[in-house]
Design a protein around this motif. Sequence first.
Motif, PDB file in Angstrom:
ATOM      1  N   MET A   1      39.010 -46.963  -6.216  1.00 25.54           N
ATOM      2  CA  MET A   1      38.997 -45.570  -6.665  1.00 25.54           C
ATOM      3  C   MET A   1      39.354 -44.662  -5.480  1.00 25.54           C
ATOM      4  N   ASP A   2      40.318 -43.734  -5.698  1.00 22.45           N
ATOM      5  CA  ASP A   2      40.733 -42.854  -4.607  1.00 22.45           C
ATOM      6  C   ASP A   2      39.614 -41.873  -4.256  1.00 22.45           C
ATOM      7  N   LYS A   3      39.729 -41.262  -3.076  1.00 24.39           N
ATOM      8  CA  LYS A   3      38.648 -40.425  -2.553  1.00 24.39           C
ATOM      9  C   LYS A   3      38.415 -39.174  -3.394  1.00 24.39           C
ATOM     10  N   ILE A   4      39.487 -38.593  -3.928  1.00 31.84           N
ATOM     11  CA  ILE A   4      39.325 -37.359  -4.709  1.00 31.84           C
ATOM     12  C   ILE A   4      38.576 -37.641  -6.011  1.00 31.84           C
ATOM     13  N   THR A   5      39.004 -38.696  -6.723  1.00 35.59           N
ATOM     14  CA  THR A   5      38.314 -39.057  -7.965  1.00 35.59           C
ATOM     15  C   THR A   5      36.865 -39.423  -7.681  1.00 35.59           C
ATOM     16  N   LYS A   6      36.636 -40.158  -6.590  1.00 38.62           N
ATOM     17  CA  LYS A   6      35.279 -40.556  -6.217  1.00 38.62           C
ATOM     18  C   LYS A   6      34.417 -39.321  -5.941  1.00 38.62           C
ATOM     19  N   SER A   7      34.991 -38.340  -5.249  1.00 34.71           N
ATOM     20  CA  SER A   7      34.252 -37.117  -4.939  1.00 34.71           C
ATOM     21  C   SER A   7      33.887 -36.361  -6.213  1.00 34.71           C
ATOM     22  N   LEU A   8      34.842 -36.250  -7.136  1.00 27.77           N
ATOM     23  CA  LEU A   8      34.575 -35.562  -8.405  1.00 27.77           C
ATOM     24  C   LEU A   8      33.528 -36.315  -9.220  1.00 27.77           C
ATOM     25  N   LEU A   9      33.622 -37.650  -9.198  1.00 35.18           N
ATOM     26  CA  LEU A   9      32.664 -38.474  -9.937  1.00 35.18           C
ATOM     27  C   LEU A   9      31.261 -38.297  -9.369  1.00 35.18           C
ATOM     28  N   ASP A  10      31.141 -38.291  -8.038  1.00 38.97           N
ATOM     29  CA  ASP A  10      29.826 -38.117  -7.407  1.00 38.97           C
ATOM     30  C   ASP A  10      29.229 -36.758  -7.754  1.00 38.97           C
ATOM     31  N   SER A  11      30.073 -35.726  -7.753  1.00 34.49           N
ATOM     32  CA  SER A  11      29.615 -34.377  -8.098  1.00 34.49           C
ATOM     33  C   SER A  11      29.141 -34.327  -9.554  1.00 34.49           C
ATOM     34  N   PHE A  12      29.916 -34.938 -10.429  1.00 31.15           N
ATOM     35  CA  PHE A  12      29.579 -34.982 -11.850  1.00 31.15           C
ATOM     36  C   PHE A  12      28.267 -35.739 -12.067  1.00 31.15           C
ATOM     37  N   ALA A  13      28.118 -36.885 -11.387  1.00 29.12           N
ATOM     38  CA  ALA A  13      26.909 -37.696 -11.540  1.00 29.12           C
ATOM     39  C   ALA A  13      25.681 -36.929 -11.061  1.00 29.12           C
ATOM     40  N   SER A  14      25.839 -36.158  -9.982  1.00 29.08           N
ATOM     41  CA  SER A  14      24.725 -35.362  -9.461  1.00 29.08           C
ATOM     42  C   SER A  14      24.350 -34.259 -10.442  1.00 29.08           C
ATOM     43  N   GLU A  15      25.343 -33.548 -10.974  1.00 29.74           N
ATOM     44  CA  GLU A  15      25.087 -32.452 -11.911  1.00 29.74           C
ATOM     45  C   GLU A  15      24.397 -32.937 -13.177  1.00 29.74           C
ATOM     46  N   ASN A  16      24.698 -34.163 -13.570  1.00 28.41           N
ATOM     47  CA  ASN A  16      24.163 -34.701 -14.817  1.00 28.41           C
ATOM     48  C   ASN A  16      23.034 -35.708 -14.606  1.00 28.41           C
ATOM     49  N   GLU A  17      22.590 -35.833 -13.341  1.00 31.81           N
ATOM     50  CA  GLU A  17      21.485 -36.714 -12.988  1.00 31.81           C
ATOM     51  C   GLU A  17      21.718 -38.137 -13.477  1.00 31.81           C
ATOM     52  N   LEU A  18      22.866 -38.689 -13.083  1.00 40.24           N
ATOM     53  CA  LEU A  18      23.250 -40.039 -13.494  1.00 40.24           C
ATOM     54  C   LEU A  18      23.150 -41.034 -12.341  1.00 40.24           C
ATOM     55  N   GLY A  19      22.382 -40.667 -11.311  1.00 44.18           N
ATOM     56  CA  GLY A  19      22.330 -41.477 -10.098  1.00 44.18           C
ATOM     57  C   GLY A  19      21.842 -42.891 -10.310  1.00 44.18           C
ATOM     58  N   LYS A  20      21.028 -43.120 -11.325  1.00 42.51           N
ATOM     59  CA  LYS A  20      20.484 -44.460 -11.561  1.00 42.51           C
ATOM     60  C   LYS A  20      21.471 -45.387 -12.271  1.00 42.51           C
ATOM     61  N   LEU A  21      22.592 -44.826 -12.734  1.00 41.32           N
ATOM     62  CA  LEU A  21      23.586 -45.646 -13.428  1.00 41.32           C
ATOM     63  C   LEU A  21      24.580 -46.228 -12.435  1.00 41.32           C
ATOM     64  N   GLY A  22      25.181 -47.366 -12.786  1.00 41.21           N
ATOM     65  CA  GLY A  22      26.232 -47.944 -11.979  1.00 41.21           C
ATOM     66  C   GLY A  22      27.499 -47.098 -12.041  1.00 41.21           C
ATOM     67  N   GLU A  23      28.403 -47.327 -11.112  1.00 39.65           N
ATOM     68  CA  GLU A  23      29.625 -46.530 -11.031  1.00 39.65           C
ATOM     69  C   GLU A  23      30.463 -46.643 -12.310  1.00 39.65           C
ATOM     70  N   ASP A  24      30.522 -47.838 -12.880  1.00 37.44           N
ATOM     71  CA  ASP A  24      31.312 -48.026 -14.105  1.00 37.44           C
ATOM     72  C   ASP A  24      30.796 -47.125 -15.227  1.00 37.44           C
ATOM     73  N   LYS A  25      29.463 -47.102 -15.396  1.00 33.90           N
ATOM     74  CA  LYS A  25      28.875 -46.292 -16.464  1.00 33.90           C
ATOM     75  C   LYS A  25      29.028 -44.802 -16.163  1.00 33.90           C
ATOM     76  N   GLN A  26      28.893 -44.427 -14.898  1.00 33.77           N
ATOM     77  CA  GLN A  26      29.118 -43.031 -14.514  1.00 33.77           C
ATOM     78  C   GLN A  26      30.540 -42.606 -14.870  1.00 33.77           C
ATOM     79  N   PHE A  27      31.482 -43.492 -14.600  1.00 34.08           N
ATOM     80  CA  PHE A  27      32.885 -43.156 -14.860  1.00 34.08           C
ATOM     81  C   PHE A  27      33.149 -43.038 -16.364  1.00 34.08           C
ATOM     82  N   GLU A  28      32.481 -43.861 -17.157  1.00 35.81           N
ATOM     83  CA  GLU A  28      32.615 -43.727 -18.615  1.00 35.81           C
ATOM     84  C   GLU A  28      32.192 -42.324 -19.058  1.00 35.81           C
TER      85      GLU A  28
END
Length: 565
Positions: A1-28
């Motif tokens: 996963m490229d750095k920009i997509t990863k950064s957006l995904l991390d921001s999204f996961a934080s906003e939605n409190e998805l930290g306990k999920l794996g990266e695959d599920k976060q991306f879904e």
Amino acid sequence: MDKITKSLLDSFASENELGKLGEDKQFEHFANFAVISKLHRSSFELESVSTGAGGDAAIDGIAILVNGKLIEDVEELDDIVGEAGHLDCDVVFIQSKTSSNFEGSQIGSFIFGVKDFISDAPKMVHNEKLKSCRAIWDAIVEKSAFMVNRRPACKLFYVTTGKWIGDQNLVAVVTSGRREIEESGLFETVSMTPLGANEIQKYYHETRNKLSATINFQSRITLPDIEGVKEAYLGVLPYKDFMSLVQDENDAIYNIFYDNVRDFQGENEVNKKIKGTLAAGNFELFCVLNNGVTIVATSLTPAGNRFTLRDYQIVNGCQTSNVLHGSQAIAGIENVHVPVKIIVTEDEEIKNEITVATNSQTEVKAEQLEALTVFQKKLEQYFAAMKGDGKLYYERRAQQYHSSPGVRKTQIISIPIQIKAFASAFLMVPHAVSGYYGTIVQRFKGQIFGQDHKYSPYYVSALCYFRLEGLFRNGIIDVKYKKVRFHLIMLARMIGMGVELPALNSGKMDRLCDTFAKTLNDDGKCADLFRAAVEKIEEADFDLTQKQFKSETETMKLIDLFDAN
């Protein structure tokens, strides 16, 4: 996963409190949110569209949009179609992979899963979410007589973190699959859109943007200067330009009537007369017989006769807009001109005054105006005044907090959630909160958003919902109880505040709610509270294999447990 997509995904996961999920599920969830938000301009719960689990038929997300609204159960569908008298449907399927490659076999599996889902007799194993969506789809097909504008549109999105380069073999897989779905004869249009990293990044960035539209506003006059108003115009719009404001490129109506005091009233006398004028071909009379539509925008950019409106709402004209939308099949409809008033202001009080002043064509009682304007505004302010761990944001207007820094999506309480949580906690009717929220308000007319109600019961019921969702996310309460979450909210309120309640307009109600909020904001006490609520569910011997719990009998069983103790 490229750095920009990863950064957006991390921001999204934080906003939605998805930290306990794996990266695959976060991306879904990330892909589902970005794609569906592009098609649906209102807030929604991530889990309401997520299907990715065992028995998902290679489908990670589904959204069924009817008349501009995201449908979550058959009752909601019945309410919306029954009021509108027409059915415009978009069904969206999403598959997402963190892989940087587009693989033909996986695309093929996704297409096969969609074909099986829409088939007369699905053969693949479906999880509970897919079964629920299939029940809605079956009900839509049964209501084909209401598809007066078009058949449903089918939209497939395949998302990866790679780059789509139009590989000939993959294009052949996509083209073949699309044709096979078209051959079902169920859909007006079928599209299959591959999204790589660049595209999904763009989709996600667009979720931060407010709704905008460009119209040709040639027949207009400029209104005199008004304090608090940047600019204002009065004129008429050709049918095509007006419809570009209220529906998207697929002719699905936008959800832009949140500041309107009423939802669409369906086949009432006024709307029958409007449609009758159109059906009779009296297009030139429409402009003089109709009171017009009032549009309030945050900003407007003129370029000659072309006006671009941003962050706009229709505060009066919901009825006219829906009737025009439902009349697209009438020959000659393009000859209609719609009287409009466009007001550009950021002042919320002026918006409220405009809403109240302009809503007169369909009978509106004073308490309705109060409930959905002044009460809503003050409730929003009450939420804003609350501090600490229980900080919530009441979303009175669609997407008003989408681009607000520091606001987690889990903190946003939409009007539908507020209504369902309050009705469950304080009216004690968790079995009756399925269906369209406008219908729920009508069902309990006078009991929700009362002019003299204290705001604290609304806040603590929303806080109950927020805290319970957090317990689900963190695994403290088993997610199998999620199907009875509104029953749990009722039970938590009864345990925390007592069975008998003071009047909703009393000072005692405020004091009880304040004490209850402190319990909810204490992590340990809150967890114990909902564990006790779960014990009541178990004591009542609820059959959790049921899809839904809509019987008053089940609610009374829970209430009787308190009487017995």
